[in-house]
Design an enzyme around this catalytic site. Structure first.
Site, PDB file in Angstrom:
ATOM      1  N   HIS A 151      57.428 -30.647 -69.111  1.00 45.07           N
ATOM      2  CA  HIS A 151      57.084 -32.064 -68.898  1.00 45.07           C
ATOM      3  C   HIS A 151      57.630 -32.622 -67.582  1.00 45.07           C
ATOM      4  O   HIS A 151      57.355 -33.767 -67.236  1.00 45.07           O
ATOM      5  CB  HIS A 151      57.619 -32.930 -70.047  1.00 45.07           C
ATOM      6  CG  HIS A 151      57.031 -32.611 -71.385  1.00 45.07           C
ATOM      7  ND1 HIS A 151      55.681 -32.708 -71.649  1.00 45.07           N
ATOM      8  CD2 HIS A 151      57.593 -32.186 -72.546  1.00 45.07           C
ATOM      9  CE1 HIS A 151      55.450 -32.365 -72.912  1.00 45.07           C
ATOM     10  NE2 HIS A 151      56.598 -32.039 -73.474  1.00 45.07           N
ATOM     11  N   ASP A 183      53.126 -24.438 -76.196  1.00 46.06           N
ATOM     12  CA  ASP A 183      53.939 -25.477 -76.838  1.00 46.06           C
ATOM     13  C   ASP A 183      52.966 -26.497 -77.449  1.00 46.06           C
ATOM     14  O   ASP A 183      51.863 -26.691 -76.935  1.00 46.06           O
ATOM     15  CB  ASP A 183      54.829 -26.145 -75.778  1.00 46.06           C
ATOM     16  CG  ASP A 183      55.809 -27.147 -76.359  1.00 46.06           C
ATOM     17  OD1 ASP A 183      56.995 -26.814 -76.482  1.00 46.06           O
ATOM     18  OD2 ASP A 183      55.383 -28.290 -76.671  1.00 46.06           O
ATOM     19  N   HIS A 185      53.006 -29.576 -77.383  1.00 49.46           N
ATOM     20  CA  HIS A 185      52.815 -30.757 -76.527  1.00 49.46           C
ATOM     21  C   HIS A 185      52.186 -30.323 -75.206  1.00 49.46           C
ATOM     22  O   HIS A 185      52.477 -29.233 -74.707  1.00 49.46           O
ATOM     23  CB  HIS A 185      54.164 -31.436 -76.240  1.00 49.46           C
ATOM     24  CG  HIS A 185      54.905 -31.849 -77.470  1.00 49.46           C
ATOM     25  ND1 HIS A 185      55.926 -31.097 -78.017  1.00 49.46           N
ATOM     26  CD2 HIS A 185      54.762 -32.937 -78.279  1.00 49.46           C
ATOM     27  CE1 HIS A 185      56.389 -31.705 -79.102  1.00 49.46           C
ATOM     28  NE2 HIS A 185      55.701 -32.824 -79.286  1.00 49.46           N
ATOM     29  N   ASP A 272      57.156 -25.462 -81.452  1.00 48.09           N
ATOM     30  CA  ASP A 272      57.240 -26.726 -82.192  1.00 48.09           C
ATOM     31  C   ASP A 272      55.931 -27.086 -82.891  1.00 48.09           C
ATOM     32  O   ASP A 272      55.803 -28.162 -83.477  1.00 48.09           O
ATOM     33  CB  ASP A 272      57.731 -27.878 -81.299  1.00 48.09           C
ATOM     34  CG  ASP A 272      57.030 -27.923 -79.958  1.00 48.09           C
ATOM     35  OD1 ASP A 272      56.001 -27.235 -79.794  1.00 48.09           O
ATOM     36  OD2 ASP A 272      57.514 -28.642 -79.061  1.00 48.09           O
TER      37      ASP A 272
HETATM   38  C1  OKP Z   1      59.287 -31.879 -75.680  1.00 49.15           C
HETATM   39  B1  OKP Z   1      58.721 -30.460 -75.593  1.00 49.15           B
HETATM   40  C2  OKP Z   1      57.291 -37.393 -82.580  1.00 49.15           C
HETATM   41  C3  OKP Z   1      58.411 -37.502 -81.571  1.00 49.15           C
HETATM   42  C4  OKP Z   1      58.008 -36.954 -80.210  1.00 49.15           C
HETATM   43  C5  OKP Z   1      58.976 -36.325 -78.051  1.00 49.15           C
HETATM   44  C6  OKP Z   1      58.601 -34.887 -77.964  1.00 49.15           C
HETATM   45  C7  OKP Z   1      59.053 -34.204 -76.702  1.00 49.15           C
HETATM   46  C8  OKP Z   1      58.652 -32.750 -76.720  1.00 49.15           C
HETATM   47  N1  OKP Z   1      57.722 -37.777 -83.897  1.00 49.15           N
HETATM   48  N2  OKP Z   1      59.151 -36.764 -79.417  1.00 49.15           N
HETATM   49  O1  OKP Z   1      58.972 -29.646 -76.750  1.00 49.15           O
HETATM   50  O2  OKP Z   1      57.365 -30.342 -75.305  1.00 49.15           O
HETATM   51 ZN    ZN Z   2      56.931 -29.380 -77.281  1.00 47.94          ZN
END
Ligand code: OKP
Ligand code: ZN
Length: 328
Positions: A151, A183, A185, A272
C-alpha cells in the site's frame, strides 16, 4: 527455498490503529513474522538481508518522503506512536512536522513509532536481498517482510505499509517483471509506482474496493497510463467470494502473465483472504492458498515471494507454508 528474515522488524510494534475514528488493537503484531519464521526455519535456510542504502530506497521512493519517515521516527521514543490528523492536498509539505504527517499518509491505521523507520528499512532490505538472489539465477526466495509494503506509494504510507518492498524488489533488475498480488486488499502502492511503465506488469486479485480497503483504488478500469496502458490488471471480487471463484480469477491472471513473457515473477503474498481473517475480505481456505502456490509455481519463472498481510495468527504460518509448498 531461501528465506530472508531480519529480527529488526521487532522494532515496529504499534499498539493501535484508528478505524472509523475509534482505537482498536493494531493487527500488524510482531508475532506475525515470528510465527512464520518458526514454521519455515526447519525446512528452509534462513539468512539475514544485506545492507539497505538510501540509493536503493530512492529507486522507488522520493527523498523527501524517506527523510520524513526517518525524521518522524527519530522524534519519537521507541514505543510512542504518531498518527496523522490533517490530510492536506497542497503541492508542498507543511513546514510544521506534526501537520506534515498527513501530507505523506492517507489513512489513520498506519502510525509511525520510534522503531518504524528501522523496521521498515529492514523489511525493504529483505525484499531487495531476496530479489537479488532470484535475479542472480540462484533460485526461489521468500522474503519475510514486516511491516508489509504493497500500500506504500512513492511518497505516502498507508495500510500498515511504509516502504514498498515488492516494488523495491522489482527495481533490482532492468528485466521484464510480472508482479502478482494475491493479498485480499488491492496493492495500490505497487500499482501507482509502475502505472506508466510497460517493463513491469502489475496484477492484483482482491476484495472489491467498493466495500474493502483501500476503497479508492483497485477497480477494473485502472489499466495503466502512457506506455503502461494495458500493463496494470485489477480483478476485484465481491468480498464474500469463495475459493473456486478466486482460483478461476487467479488462473485468468496467470494467462496474462504468460503472454507478457516476464524474465522474473514477484508474488505479493498476503493470506488475509482466509475466512477466519476478519481484517480482510474473501472467504478462502488453506487449500485455496496451497492450490494458488502450486499454480503460480507451475509457471516456472524465477520467483521472489514477498510477504504482505495476514492477521489470523492461528492459521497465518500454516497458510504461508501451504502456499510456499507449491515450489519444489
Ligand atoms: C493491509 B494489508 C476492515 C479493516 C481494514 C485496514 C486493512 C489494511 C490491510 N475491518 N483495515 O494486509 O493489505
Ligand atoms: Zn491485506
Amino acid at each position: 527455498m531461501l528465506v530472508v528474515y531480519s529480527e529488526r522488524h521487532l522494532l515496529h510494534s504499534p499498539t493501535k490503529e484508528l478505524w472509523g475514528g475509534r482505537p482498536r488493537p493494531h493487527p500488524d503484531v510482531p508475532d506475525r513474522a515470528e510465527l512464520i519464521l518458526r514454521e519455515l526455519q526447519d525446512c528452509h535456510s534462513v539468512v539475514s538481508p544485506g545492507k539497505m542504502t538510501r540509493a536503493i530506497l530512492h529507486g522507488v521512493h522520493s527523498a523527501a518522503y524517506v527523510d520524513h519517515v526517518e525524521a518522524c521516527s527519530s522524534a519519537l521514543s521507541r514505543t510512542s506512536e504518531a498518527f496523522p490528523f490533517a490530510f492536506p492536498r497542497a503541492g508542498s509539505a507543511p513546514a510544521n512536522p506534526v501537520a506534515r504527517r498527513g501530507f505523506y499518509s492517507y489513512d489513520t491505521v498506519t502510525p509511525v513509532t520510534g522503531g518504524t523507520f528501522s523496521a521498515a528499512l529492514s523489511a525493504a532490505a529483505c525484499a531487495v536481498s531476496g530479489a537479488r538472489h532470484v535475479f542472480g539465477g540462484r533460485g526461489t526466495a521468500y522474503c519475510l517482510c514486516r511491516p508489509p509494503g504493497h500500500h506504500a506509494t512513492e511518497s505516502t504510507m498507508g495500510g500498515y505499509c511504509y516502504f514498498n518492498n515488492a516494488a523495491l524488489a522489482a527495481a533490482q533488475t532492468e528485466g521484464r517483471v510480472a508482479i502478482i498480488d494475491v493479498d485480499s486488499h488491492h496493492g495500490n502502492g505497487t500499482q501507482e509506482i509502475f502505472y506508466d511503465t510497460d517493463r513491469v506488469l502489475c496484477c492484483s486479485l482482491h476484495g472489491h474496493p467498493r466495500s474493502a480497503f483501500p476503497y479508492a483504488w483497485g477497480f477494473r478500469g485502472e489499466r495503466g497510463m502512457g506506455n503502461g496502458v494495458g500493463y496494470n490488471i485489477n480483478v476485484p471480487l465481491p468480498g464474500e467470494s469463495r475459493g473456486g471463484k478466486w482460483i478461476r480469477a487467479l488462473r485468468g491472471l496467470l494467462v496474462h502473465i504468460s503472454k507478457f513473457e516476464p524474465d522474473y515473477l514477484i508474488v505479493s503474498l498476503g493470506v488475509d483472504g482466509l475466512a477466519e481473517d476478519r481484517n480482510g475480505p474473501l472467504i478462502l481456505e488453506l487449500e485455496d492458498y496451497a492450490r494458488a502456490g502450486k499454480a503460480i509455481a507451475e509457471l516456472g519463472y524465477p520467483t521472489c515471494i514477498v510477504q504482505e498481510g495476514g492477521y489470523f495468527l492461528p492459521l497465518l504460518a500454516t497458510c504461508t507454508s501451504a502456499f510456499l509448498s507449491g515450489w519444489p
